[in-house]
Design a protein around this motif. Structure first.
Motif, PDB file in Angstrom:
ATOM      1  N   HIS A  38      -9.427   8.774 -11.901  1.00 60.43           N
ATOM      2  CA  HIS A  38      -8.437   9.440 -11.035  1.00 60.43           C
ATOM      3  C   HIS A  38      -8.766  10.932 -10.913  1.00 60.43           C
ATOM      4  O   HIS A  38      -8.763  11.485  -9.817  1.00 60.43           O
ATOM      5  CB  HIS A  38      -7.024   9.246 -11.585  1.00 60.43           C
ATOM      6  N   PHE A  43      -9.568   7.598  -6.743  1.00 63.80           N
ATOM      7  CA  PHE A  43      -8.356   7.011  -6.174  1.00 63.80           C
ATOM      8  C   PHE A  43      -7.192   7.947  -6.435  1.00 63.80           C
ATOM      9  O   PHE A  43      -7.219   8.749  -7.371  1.00 63.80           O
ATOM     10  CB  PHE A  43      -8.071   5.608  -6.740  1.00 63.80           C
ATOM     11  N   SER A  44      -6.182   7.848  -5.576  1.00 66.31           N
ATOM     12  CA  SER A  44      -4.997   8.681  -5.728  1.00 66.31           C
ATOM     13  C   SER A  44      -4.055   8.044  -6.748  1.00 66.31           C
ATOM     14  O   SER A  44      -4.170   6.854  -7.071  1.00 66.31           O
ATOM     15  CB  SER A  44      -4.278   8.835  -4.385  1.00 66.31           C
ATOM     16  N   TRP A  45      -3.105   8.843  -7.217  1.00 66.49           N
ATOM     17  CA  TRP A  45      -2.146   8.292  -8.170  1.00 66.49           C
ATOM     18  C   TRP A  45      -1.261   7.248  -7.500  1.00 66.49           C
ATOM     19  O   TRP A  45      -0.891   6.258  -8.122  1.00 66.49           O
ATOM     20  CB  TRP A  45      -1.306   9.392  -8.812  1.00 66.49           C
ATOM     21  N   ASN A  46      -0.956   7.425  -6.235  1.00 62.13           N
ATOM     22  CA  ASN A  46      -0.172   6.417  -5.515  1.00 62.13           C
ATOM     23  C   ASN A  46      -0.938   5.104  -5.410  1.00 62.13           C
ATOM     24  O   ASN A  46      -0.356   4.027  -5.554  1.00 62.13           O
ATOM     25  CB  ASN A  46       0.227   6.918  -4.121  1.00 62.13           C
ATOM     26  N   GLU A  47      -2.248   5.181  -5.147  1.00 62.72           N
ATOM     27  CA  GLU A  47      -3.063   3.957  -5.099  1.00 62.72           C
ATOM     28  C   GLU A  47      -3.032   3.258  -6.456  1.00 62.72           C
ATOM     29  O   GLU A  47      -2.904   2.033  -6.533  1.00 62.72           O
ATOM     30  CB  GLU A  47      -4.515   4.285  -4.735  1.00 62.72           C
ATOM     31  N   TRP A  48      -3.157   4.052  -7.531  1.00 63.08           N
ATOM     32  CA  TRP A  48      -3.132   3.472  -8.869  1.00 63.08           C
ATOM     33  C   TRP A  48      -1.778   2.822  -9.161  1.00 63.08           C
ATOM     34  O   TRP A  48      -1.704   1.697  -9.652  1.00 63.08           O
ATOM     35  CB  TRP A  48      -3.456   4.520  -9.943  1.00 63.08           C
ATOM     36  N   ASP A  50       0.417   1.662  -7.107  1.00 63.15           N
ATOM     37  CA  ASP A  50       0.568   0.437  -6.314  1.00 63.15           C
ATOM     38  C   ASP A  50      -0.226  -0.722  -6.918  1.00 63.15           C
ATOM     39  O   ASP A  50       0.255  -1.851  -7.001  1.00 63.15           O
ATOM     40  CB  ASP A  50       0.118   0.670  -4.869  1.00 63.15           C
ATOM     41  N   ALA A  51      -1.467  -0.451  -7.342  1.00 60.87           N
ATOM     42  CA  ALA A  51      -2.314  -1.497  -7.918  1.00 60.87           C
ATOM     43  C   ALA A  51      -1.719  -2.021  -9.223  1.00 60.87           C
ATOM     44  O   ALA A  51      -1.638  -3.240  -9.441  1.00 60.87           O
ATOM     45  CB  ALA A  51      -3.725  -0.968  -8.161  1.00 60.87           C
ATOM     46  N   LEU A  79      -8.818  -2.312  -8.144  1.00 58.92           N
ATOM     47  CA  LEU A  79      -8.875  -1.081  -7.355  1.00 58.92           C
ATOM     48  C   LEU A  79     -10.317  -0.635  -7.138  1.00 58.92           C
ATOM     49  O   LEU A  79     -10.709  -0.272  -6.025  1.00 58.92           O
ATOM     50  CB  LEU A  79      -8.067   0.015  -8.063  1.00 58.92           C
ATOM     51  N   SER A  82     -11.884  -2.975  -4.616  1.00 57.41           N
ATOM     52  CA  SER A  82     -11.399  -2.751  -3.246  1.00 57.41           C
ATOM     53  C   SER A  82     -12.022  -1.517  -2.614  1.00 57.41           C
ATOM     54  O   SER A  82     -12.129  -1.423  -1.403  1.00 57.41           O
ATOM     55  CB  SER A  82      -9.871  -2.643  -3.223  1.00 57.41           C
ATOM     56  N   LYS A  83     -12.454  -0.581  -3.440  1.00 50.63           N
ATOM     57  CA  LYS A  83     -13.093   0.634  -2.936  1.00 50.63           C
ATOM     58  C   LYS A  83     -14.617   0.516  -2.905  1.00 50.63           C
ATOM     59  O   LYS A  83     -15.308   1.475  -2.584  1.00 50.63           O
ATOM     60  CB  LYS A  83     -12.667   1.829  -3.783  1.00 50.63           C
TER      61      LYS A  83
END
Length: 132
Positions: A38, A43-48, A50-51, A79, A82-83
């Motif tokens: 992070h 990845f953003s904290w929001n992406e984390w 959500d995952a 995550l 997906s990236k």
């Protein structure tokens, strides 16, 4: 709000603070990897969030949360996949390589990836021997 001063004994800590935060070393490692990735901006904290949320909400998640870090690890792997950073087959192959390395390592010695007798060629380029 300020932090209360520590009294210097476990008896002065709130209940549960005398127990380790992580039950097993791999949990701490998964936590640290997530924080490092992070911070690197992968990845953003929001992406984390959500995952991880999607993983812990799955029907097979334990009601008591004892499998929290298994879901943490699954969220991180998902995550990264997906990236396009780490495909699941590559992650699984690396996990098998570490298992073989652990099995091949003599008791009391550090487990090194180079101990895997069948280390795939694509992982040899990732291996950096320890200095010493």
């Amino acid at each position: 709000m300020s932090r209360p001063e520590a009294k210097g004994s476990a008896a002065s800590l709130p209940a549960g603070f005398d127990a380790p935060v992580f039950a097993e070393p791999w949990q701490a490692e998964a936590f640290a990897m997530t924080m490092a990735l992070h911070r690197k901006g992968l990845f953003s904290w929001n992406e984390w969030a959500d995952a991880l949320s999607a993983e812990v909400k799955k029907p097979d998640a334990a009601a008591d949360g004892h499998d929290y870090y298994e879901h943490w690890l699954a969220a991180l792997e998902g995550l990264l996949a997906s990236k396009g950073l780490a495909a699941k087959p590559d992650v699984d192959a690396m996990a098998r390589a570490w298992e073989r390395a652990a099995y091949a390592t003599p008791h009391g010695k550090p487990i090194l990836l180079e101990n895997d007798p069948r280390l795939p060629a694509e992982f040899r380029s990732l291996y950096v021997p320890a200095c010493g």
